[in-house]
Design a protein around this motif. Structure first.
Motif, PDB file in Angstrom:
ATOM      1  N   HIS A  83       0.827  -1.206   0.000  1.00 56.61           N
ATOM      2  CA  HIS A  83       0.000   0.000   0.000  1.00 56.61           C
ATOM      3  C   HIS A  83       0.865   1.262   0.000  1.00 56.61           C
ATOM      4  CE1 HIS A  83       0.893   0.961   4.212  1.00 56.61           C
ATOM      5  NE2 HIS A  83       0.831  -0.342   4.438  1.00 56.61           N
ATOM      6  N   TYR A 113      -7.091  -8.358  -5.809  1.00 55.41           N
ATOM      7  CA  TYR A 113      -7.185  -8.920  -4.461  1.00 55.41           C
ATOM      8  C   TYR A 113      -6.524  -7.945  -3.495  1.00 55.41           C
ATOM      9  CZ  TYR A 113      -8.288 -13.535  -6.494  1.00 55.41           C
ATOM     10  OH  TYR A 113      -8.868 -14.574  -7.175  1.00 55.41           O
ATOM     11  N   THR A 114      -7.166  -7.698  -2.361  1.00 56.37           N
ATOM     12  CA  THR A 114      -6.581  -6.843  -1.335  1.00 56.37           C
ATOM     13  C   THR A 114      -6.783  -7.474   0.033  1.00 56.37           C
ATOM     14  OG1 THR A 114      -8.581  -5.563  -0.799  1.00 56.37           O
ATOM     15  CG2 THR A 114      -7.245  -4.791  -2.672  1.00 56.37           C
ATOM     16  N   LYS A 131      -8.325  -0.674   4.680  1.00 58.33           N
ATOM     17  CA  LYS A 131      -8.646   0.301   3.637  1.00 58.33           C
ATOM     18  C   LYS A 131      -7.431   0.942   2.987  1.00 58.33           C
ATOM     19  CE  LYS A 131      -9.672   3.873   7.125  1.00 58.33           C
ATOM     20  NZ  LYS A 131     -10.760   4.725   7.695  1.00 58.33           N
ATOM     21  N   THR A 152      -5.070  -0.603   1.660  1.00 57.96           N
ATOM     22  CA  THR A 152      -4.861  -1.369   0.423  1.00 57.96           C
ATOM     23  C   THR A 152      -5.961  -1.052  -0.586  1.00 57.96           C
ATOM     24  OG1 THR A 152      -6.045  -3.356   1.203  1.00 57.96           O
ATOM     25  CG2 THR A 152      -3.676  -3.234   1.627  1.00 57.96           C
ATOM     26  N   HIS A 153      -7.196  -0.880  -0.114  1.00 54.54           N
ATOM     27  CA  HIS A 153      -8.295  -0.546  -1.025  1.00 54.54           C
ATOM     28  C   HIS A 153      -7.998   0.782  -1.724  1.00 54.54           C
ATOM     29  CE1 HIS A 153     -11.064  -2.728   2.130  1.00 54.54           C
ATOM     30  NE2 HIS A 153     -10.091  -3.501   1.673  1.00 54.54           N
ATOM     31  N   GLN A 154      -7.544   1.753  -0.943  1.00 54.16           N
ATOM     32  CA  GLN A 154      -7.278   3.086  -1.494  1.00 54.16           C
ATOM     33  C   GLN A 154      -6.115   3.060  -2.479  1.00 54.16           C
ATOM     34  OE1 GLN A 154      -6.765   5.436   2.068  1.00 54.16           O
ATOM     35  NE2 GLN A 154      -8.928   5.266   2.637  1.00 54.16           N
ATOM     36  N   ARG A 180      -7.680   2.025  -5.825  1.00 56.81           N
ATOM     37  CA  ARG A 180      -9.008   2.600  -6.064  1.00 56.81           C
ATOM     38  C   ARG A 180      -9.269   2.868  -7.540  1.00 56.81           C
ATOM     39  NH1 ARG A 180     -10.641   7.777  -6.647  1.00 56.81           N
ATOM     40  NH2 ARG A 180      -8.588   8.562  -6.053  1.00 56.81           N
ATOM     41  N   LEU A 240     -10.233  -0.246  -9.289  1.00 56.83           N
ATOM     42  CA  LEU A 240     -11.578  -0.686  -8.915  1.00 56.83           C
ATOM     43  C   LEU A 240     -12.640   0.177  -9.598  1.00 56.83           C
ATOM     44  CD1 LEU A 240     -11.073  -1.354  -5.089  1.00 56.83           C
ATOM     45  CD2 LEU A 240     -10.815  -2.931  -7.023  1.00 56.83           C
ATOM     46  N   TRP A 286     -13.203  -7.658  -7.700  1.00 57.49           N
ATOM     47  CA  TRP A 286     -12.382  -7.382  -6.519  1.00 57.49           C
ATOM     48  C   TRP A 286     -12.789  -8.300  -5.382  1.00 57.49           C
ATOM     49  CZ3 TRP A 286     -13.970  -3.032  -2.716  1.00 57.49           C
ATOM     50  CH2 TRP A 286     -13.070  -2.957  -1.646  1.00 57.49           C
ATOM     51  N   GLN A 289     -11.586  -8.974  -1.222  1.00 58.35           N
ATOM     52  CA  GLN A 289     -10.736  -8.638  -0.079  1.00 58.35           C
ATOM     53  C   GLN A 289     -10.733  -9.816   0.887  1.00 58.35           C
ATOM     54  OE1 GLN A 289     -12.293  -5.610   2.640  1.00 58.35           O
ATOM     55  NE2 GLN A 289     -14.105  -5.420   1.333  1.00 58.35           N
TER      56      GLN A 289
END
Length: 219
Positions: free
Chosen positions: A19, A63-64, A68, A70-72, A75, A78, A84, A86
């Motif tokens: 990240h 894959y995360t 969050k 990692t999500h950001q 982004r 996505l 996706w 998680q």
């Protein structure tokens, strides 16, 4: 050989990233799995730079971890509508009772002793109130087995965390877990790996690559 068998890909390419930067990273505060922090301004710029460099790659899935940051970091991918998933199994190691605190001299000495113990082979030793590297690899393995079981996802993007990546790479590259600290990492670094289904082995094409961040002015 049937047409279906012929159509199954022989390799899988994994773009594995850490990240982007958070304020906790900048301040030297341990986050672990218990601190669900956001990317800071630099971290967002790092994520944007990675997207700019790799947006043309046709990722079959992202894959995360369940955290969050990692999500950001993915982004923009996505937002393209990519599938996706998680998984908590990809979360950072739990550092236990010291997470989220400004480390003092005692804490720093504690971490040094703990990591030295892991390097010496005591990889079943957990942090106080947290996890050991063995704990982490045991929760990572089912996720990796799931990913490998999906050969038609030929190219995937995986966003994780520093210590978790070090642990995972020992699993993927069949190295001793005590060797985890030989793998370098930085915020929004890239490890590019290829899995050969015939040989049932992973190979590294890029290691801790930061070339996509070259235009950023990082202090």
């Amino acid at each position: 050989m049937s047409k279906d068998q012929q159509s199954i890909p022989k390799t899988k390419t994994i773009y594995l990233i850490r990240h982007g930067e958070t304020d906790f990273n900048r301040q030297g505060i341990v986050q672990g799995s218990g601190v669900d922090s956001d990317l800071n301004e630099l971290g967002q710029a790092q994520a944007e730079a990675f997207f700019k460099q790799y947006h043309h790659i046709t990722f079959d899935k992202v894959y995360t971890s369940a955290l969050k940051r990692t999500h950001q970091s993915v982004r923009k991918f996505l937002e393209k509508g990519l599938p996706w998933e998680q998984h908590e199994g990809l979360n950072e190691i739990s550092w236990g009772v010291r997470e989220g605190k400004v480390p003092n001299d005692i804490d720093n000495e504690y971490y040094k002793i703990l990591i030295d113990s892991w390097v010496s082979g005591k990889v079943d030793m957990p942090s106080e109130g947290g996890e050991s590297p063995i704990d982490v690899i045991n929760r990572q393995k089912p996720v990796i087995d799931l990913i490998i079981s999906r050969p038609h996802e030929e190219t995937i993007l995986v966003a994780m965390h520093g210590r978790a990546i070090r642990i995972l790479l020992t699993l993927l590259l069949e190295r001793g877990l005590h060797e985890m600290d030989t793998f370098e990492h930085a915020n929004l670094c890239l490890y590019k790996l290829v899995y050969d289904y015939e040989k049932a082995k992973f190979f590294v094409e890029l290691e801790n690559d930061l070339s996509h961040l070259s235009e950023l002015n990082i202090d």
